[in-house]
Design a protein around this motif. Structure first.
Motif, PDB file in Angstrom:
ATOM      1  N   GLU A   1       0.937  -1.218   0.143  1.00 50.70           N
ATOM      2  CA  GLU A   1      -0.119   0.053  -0.047  1.00 50.70           C
ATOM      3  C   GLU A   1       1.046   1.197  -0.003  1.00 50.70           C
ATOM      4  O   GLU A   1       0.492   2.134  -0.742  1.00 50.70           O
ATOM      5  CB  GLU A   1      -1.068  -0.012   1.295  1.00 50.70           C
TER       6      GLU A   1
ATOM      7  N   GLU B   1       2.368   1.749  -3.366  1.00 47.07           N
ATOM      8  CA  GLU B   1       1.474   2.122  -4.315  1.00 47.07           C
ATOM      9  C   GLU B   1       0.997   3.528  -4.386  1.00 47.07           C
ATOM     10  O   GLU B   1       0.931   4.194  -5.169  1.00 47.07           O
ATOM     11  CB  GLU B   1       0.110   1.285  -3.902  1.00 47.07           C
ATOM     12  N   GLN B   2       1.091   4.112  -3.055  1.00 46.36           N
ATOM     13  CA  GLN B   2       0.843   5.426  -2.965  1.00 46.36           C
ATOM     14  C   GLN B   2       2.019   6.310  -3.273  1.00 46.36           C
ATOM     15  O   GLN B   2       1.701   7.112  -4.127  1.00 46.36           O
ATOM     16  CB  GLN B   2       0.593   5.892  -1.565  1.00 46.36           C
TER      17      GLN B   2
END
Ligand code: NAD
Length: 291
Positions: A261, A264-265
């Motif tokens: 995550e 991804e960010q």
């Protein structure tokens, strides 16, 4: 040997060139028309594989591997070996292996670590899955393209080893970067932080060999304005593969999920695309506890 080489990109081209330099007849095909030193290019994929004793694929993802396997396996000689060196999901590696079996072709999944530098210098590490017979056919080629090959188990075991290793790498890099950012806020000198951690129980490859803090530890992409190296988007690809595999096998990987995550960010919403994966450190530097 006659070797078919499919996928002459950043990694494939120098790998194919090294095989040609070692004296093999290398016949190459890439949809983009790219070539490599010493490699004879052909205009269609079947011509690249029909006389080959070994076919190597170095492709972007599992869907493309499956499509290419459908094209090449029926055209290959019985008893030849297909060696896939791409990084793909474990299911696609197994599917390509099963398809090879049906056509009487031996098969090895053999993703690599070492990056473009390793491909150019012939110093890659191969993690391989497949039968002992298939590995034995591939091993002399691994010796030319790399410095180490580990036979990890049956087909898919190479990809499994690669994504487990890279999940540790992504998690550890984030841990190392957030510890540096915390040390900054505590007023701790970065060099002192390195001196302690690199010789204490927090040591790791990311701290000791690839330190994300510029000017500290051995030279790394941090000292070159975070130019890759190993790009953040490639780390994200491998972390996503780890989570796909964890989902499929019902494995608990909460840290792997958190790392996925975060990358991804970083890649999709911030400025991580095209930067080294260690550029997580300047990212954390800018943040407080609430973003
Ligand atoms: P790349 O995009 O430079 O090369 C892939 C090549 O495959 C391209 O030239 C493309 O035109 C070709 N291709 C795509 N579809 C094709 C098809 N149907 N038939 C023939 N050729 C086709 O990528 P890369 O950096 O060389 O990486 C290749 C693989 O190696 C990826 O799976 C990547 O995750 C893995 N890998 C890359 C690195 C790295 O540092 N670049 C390190 C380790 C592993």
């Amino acid at each position: 040997m006659i070797i078919g080489f499919i996928g002459l990109g950043n990694m494939g081209a120098p790998m194919a060139a090294n095989l040609a330099t070692a004296g093999h007849d290398v016949i190459g095909f890439d949809v983009a028309g790219t070539s490599a030193r010493g490699v004879q290019n052909v205009g269609n994929i079947t011509d690249a594989v029909k006389d080959a004793d070994a076919v190597i694929t170095m492709l972007p993802n599992g869907a493309i591997l499956r499509a290419v396997a459908d094209d090449i396996l029926p055209a290959m000689k019985k008893g030849a070996v297909h060696i896939d060196c791409s990084t793909v999901d474990v299911d696609s590696a197994r599917a390509a292996g099963d398809a090879a079996n049906k056509h009487g072709i031996l098969s090895v999944d053999a993703p690599v670590s070492g990056g473009v530098g390793g491909a150019e210098n012939g110093t890659l590490t191969f993690m391989a899955g497949g039968s002992a017979d298939a590995f034995a056919l591939a091993a002399p080629l691994f010796e030319i393209m790399g410095q180490k090959a580990v036979h990890c188990g049956d087909i898919g075991a190479g990809q499994s080893a690669k994504i487990c290793n890279n999940m540790i790498l992504g998690i550890t890099m984030i841990g190392t970067c957030e510890a540096f950012a915390l040390a900054d806020k505590l007023g701790l000198d970065r060099q002192k932080m390195f001196d302690v951690v690199s010789t204490s129980s927090g040591y790791s490859w990311t701290m000791n060999a690839y330190c994300p803090a510029p000017g500290v530890g051995p030279t790394s992409p941090a000292d070159n304005d975070y130019k890759p190296g190993f790009a953040a988007e490639l780390m994200l690809k491998d972390l996503r593969l780890s989570q796909q595999a964890a989902q499929a096998s019902d494995a608990a990987t909460p840290m792997g999920q958190a790392a996925t995550e975060l990358y991804e960010q970083f890649v999709e919403q911030e400025d991580g695309m095209g930067r080294d994966f260690s550029a997580m450190l300047p990212r954390f530097e800018k943040l407080g506890r609430n973003g």
